[in-house]
Scaffold this active site. Structure first.
Site, PDB file in Angstrom:
ATOM      1  N   THR A 128      16.051  49.931  15.175  1.00 48.62           N
ATOM      2  CA  THR A 128      16.665  51.217  14.847  1.00 48.62           C
ATOM      3  C   THR A 128      18.056  51.334  15.443  1.00 48.62           C
ATOM      4  O   THR A 128      18.335  50.777  16.522  1.00 48.62           O
ATOM      5  CB  THR A 128      15.801  52.380  15.363  1.00 48.62           C
ATOM      6  OG1 THR A 128      16.513  53.615  15.230  1.00 48.62           O
ATOM      7  CG2 THR A 128      15.470  52.198  16.845  1.00 48.62           C
ATOM      8  N   GLU A 130      19.081  53.863  16.845  1.00 45.00           N
ATOM      9  CA  GLU A 130      18.955  54.629  18.082  1.00 45.00           C
ATOM     10  C   GLU A 130      19.058  53.738  19.320  1.00 45.00           C
ATOM     11  O   GLU A 130      19.314  54.230  20.418  1.00 45.00           O
ATOM     12  CB  GLU A 130      17.632  55.400  18.102  1.00 45.00           C
ATOM     13  CG  GLU A 130      17.579  56.587  17.160  1.00 45.00           C
ATOM     14  CD  GLU A 130      18.344  57.807  17.681  1.00 45.00           C
ATOM     15  OE1 GLU A 130      18.573  57.889  18.896  1.00 45.00           O
ATOM     16  OE2 GLU A 130      18.703  58.665  16.859  1.00 45.00           O
ATOM     17  N   LYS A 156      11.954  50.777  21.197  1.00 50.18           N
ATOM     18  CA  LYS A 156      12.412  49.923  20.100  1.00 50.18           C
ATOM     19  C   LYS A 156      13.291  48.778  20.612  1.00 50.18           C
ATOM     20  O   LYS A 156      13.270  47.666  20.064  1.00 50.18           O
ATOM     21  CB  LYS A 156      13.155  50.756  19.062  1.00 50.18           C
ATOM     22  CG  LYS A 156      12.253  51.553  18.141  1.00 50.18           C
ATOM     23  CD  LYS A 156      11.438  50.621  17.236  1.00 50.18           C
ATOM     24  CE  LYS A 156      10.713  51.369  16.141  1.00 50.18           C
ATOM     25  NZ  LYS A 156      10.043  50.460  15.180  1.00 50.18           N
TER      26      LYS A 156
END
Length: 360
Positions: A128, A130, A156
């Site tokens: 991701t 993020e 992640k």
């Protein structure tokens, strides 16, 4: 016929990917929790209800290693797409222990199961944007350092490095796709784009008059999920395993998403910024606004992250060069399809609510 195993097959990305792989002639298998198979007509299966007779579903829990081993033994996949995760950032702040267990432990379990039972299987990990957090450079590419700002992003990042480690240590064909925000009418109701689309739909249908959000100045690189899944597939068709950043290269603020959504229904709104109030005072003001005769968008302190991420913007040069990646759905078209779908869905919830406010 190739066999593909998808974790998270009932989610937004999983459902689009399952459709794509079926079109390409794959035998498609998915891991679902037992409760989903016991209630196939429930909400958990809604996104794949139209293809249920064409996919093979297996009971499994990513936190239960033995169940994952059993699924890999049964399916013997040629490709595995690991999309399942606790992916809602605000929840990761509320429950970091579960987030870490599900996202890190789950990724480790599926990687280990494949290594032990099906080492020839090609593995895709859904990373991701993020992970870049408050980015150290703009735009972000495969060489940009990670700077995660939430338990979700940290989990992640751990999954990314686990995938990289299995590639380097065990010569597995294991890859990560660092995808920037990709949305669609199938997006979960808790995510901000769907919250905006449904909130605007409810205001248009006179079912509500207030849309409650957090920080509207954060910018994201938003694309259409339906066209991102082919890039997942392309990642696993390469000669060598590698990682790829994928996005549109166009960052828009949450405020712009709100403005475009209201423009689609030909309405305007009043903005009420309450984020510097206490939660109690903000709740009291929110209750007052709900009694008024016009649409409001409220910035509420409860919906601000403890650690904000202000700007994520993809540099997808590598994916364009090696995967022929190109985004075709533009921002305005994405917003329009989500708002139109939300109006249709919200309109099915019942008769228009009697309302004390008028909509111009």
């Amino acid at each position: 016929m190739k066999r593909a195993l998808i974790t998270g097959i009932t989610g937004q990305d999983g459902s689009y990917l399952a459709e794509l792989l079926l079109e390409k002639g794959y035998e498609v298998h998915g891991i679902v929790r037992r409760i989903a198979t016991l209630h196939p007509d429930g909400d958990r299966m809604e996104r794949i209800s139209h293809i249920l007779d064409r996919v093979h579903l297996h009971n499994g829990d990513l936190l239960d290693y033995s169940s994952i081993l059993d699924v890999v033994d049964d399916v013997r996949p040629d490709e595995c797409y690991h999309l399942a995760a606790q992916s809602f950032v605000p929840l990761s702040f509320e429950d970091p222990i579960y987030t870490m267990s599900a996202n890190v432990g789950g990724t480790l379990h599926i990687l280990s199961a494949i290594k032990k039972r099906r080492p020839s299987c090609r593995f895709y990990f859904a990373a991701t944007s993020e992970m870049f957090g408050e980015p150290l450079q703009v735009p972000q590419n495969e060489k940009t350092p990670f700077n995660p700002r939430s338990p979700y992003a940290i989990s992640k990042t751990s999954g990314f490095y686990l995938t990289k480690n299995y590639r380097e240590a065990y010569s597995m064909f294991a890859c990560s796709g660092i995808f920037f925000n990709h949305e669609s009418p199938r997006r979960g109701a808790e995510f901000v784009t769907q919250k905006i689309a449904r909130g605007v739909a409810r205001i248009k249908l006179q079912l509500d008059n207030v849309l409650v959000l957090g920080n509207m100045d954060s910018k994201r690189d938003w694309g259409f999920a339906g066209e991102y899944v082919e890039t997942m597939w392309k990642v696993l068709q390469q000669d060598k395993p590698d990682d790829y950043v994928v996005g549109t290269g166009d960052a828009r603020s949450i405020r712009e998403f709100v403005d475009e959504s209201f423009a689609n229904v030909k309405m305007s709104y009043q903005l009420s910024d309450l984020h510097q109030m206490s939660v109690e005072d903000a709740d009291a003001e929110l209750a007052r606004l709900r009694t008024l005769n016009e649409p409001y968008v409220v910035q509420h302190p409860s919906f601000y992250r403890p650690a904000e991420v202000t700007l994520l913007l993809a540099d997808s040069s590598k994916a364009k060069r090696e995967l022929n990646w190109e985004a075709h759905v533009e921002f305005k078209d994405l917003v329009r399809m989500m708002v139109e779908s939300a109006i249709e869905d919200e309109g099915k919830t019942g008769e228009f609510a009697s309302s004390s406010f008028s909509i111009p």
